[in-house]
Design an enzyme around this catalytic site. Structure first.
Site, PDB file in Angstrom:
ATOM      1  N   CYS A  25       0.801  -1.224   0.000  1.00 19.02           N
ATOM      2  CA  CYS A  25       0.000   0.000   0.000  1.00 19.02           C
ATOM      3  C   CYS A  25       0.835   1.276   0.000  1.00 19.02           C
ATOM      4  CB  CYS A  25      -0.984  -0.001   1.170  1.00 19.02           C
ATOM      5  SG  CYS A  25      -2.256  -1.265   0.987  1.00 19.02           S
ATOM      6  N   HIS A  75     -13.288   9.394  -7.169  1.00 19.57           N
ATOM      7  CA  HIS A  75     -12.332   9.528  -8.265  1.00 19.57           C
ATOM      8  C   HIS A  75     -11.255  10.574  -7.980  1.00 19.57           C
ATOM      9  CE1 HIS A  75     -15.260   6.997 -10.262  1.00 19.57           C
ATOM     10  NE2 HIS A  75     -14.272   6.647 -11.064  1.00 19.57           N
ATOM     11  N   GLU A 136     -13.195  -0.899   2.852  1.00 25.14           N
ATOM     12  CA  GLU A 136     -12.142  -0.667   1.857  1.00 25.14           C
ATOM     13  C   GLU A 136     -12.097  -1.789   0.824  1.00 25.14           C
ATOM     14  OE1 GLU A 136      -8.209   0.968   3.170  1.00 25.14           O
ATOM     15  OE2 GLU A 136      -7.527  -1.020   2.541  1.00 25.14           O
TER      16      GLU A 136
END
Length: 149
Positions: A25, A75, A136
């Site tokens: 990550c 986005h 998530e």
């Protein structure tokens, strides 16, 4: 009158990177987040009120969460503004990308704390934020409860 909890669910796509993290990550990547917002209040009992029987109109809750969270984070790519990712953020912005710089590491845990503060500030005074669940992935989520904060 009884106090009732109602929940509305939202979804949005957001990219992020965890600077300094020791796993995958640390790379820029994204998630299809699901956010469940639960508020608590007493249903309106005034028979002349157009929203009789509602704690809060789901549409009104949707407006709050969309304006504070979904419209901003959908986005977008989120970076901690206190890391070298700021250089990458500036480059992406110069190319027309939607970038958010936040004061925290953009983990689900920190995001849900941020979201709770933003939503609480916009709710009518007779409605309390009860909890948030930020999912998530299909199997990973963070939860925030008013009773614990």
């Amino acid at each position: 009158m009884s106090r009732i909890r109602i929940t509305k669910q939202f979804s949005f796509e957001t990219g992020h990177a965890l600077y300094g993290y020791d796993g995958k990550c640390k790379n820029v990547h994204g998630h299809s987040y699901k956010l469940s917002v639960t508020v608590i209040g007493t249903p309106i009992s005034d028979t002349s009120h157009v929203k009789l029987g509602m704690v809060i109109d789901f549409g009104d809750l949707k407006k709050i969460v969309n304006s504070e969270i979904v419209d901003k984070f959908d986005h977008a790519t989120v970076f901690n503004k206190n890391t070298p990712h700021v250089e990458l953020a500036k480059e992406l912005e110069s190319r027309g990308h939607n970038v958010l710089l936040v004061d925290y590491q953009p983990t689900s845990e920190e995001m849900v704390i941020d979201f709770a503060e933003k939503i609480k500030a916009r709710l009518p005074e007779d409605i309390q934020l009860h909890s948030l669940k930020l999912q998530e992935t299909e199997t990973s989520f963070a939860e925030w409860f008013a009773s614990e904060n």
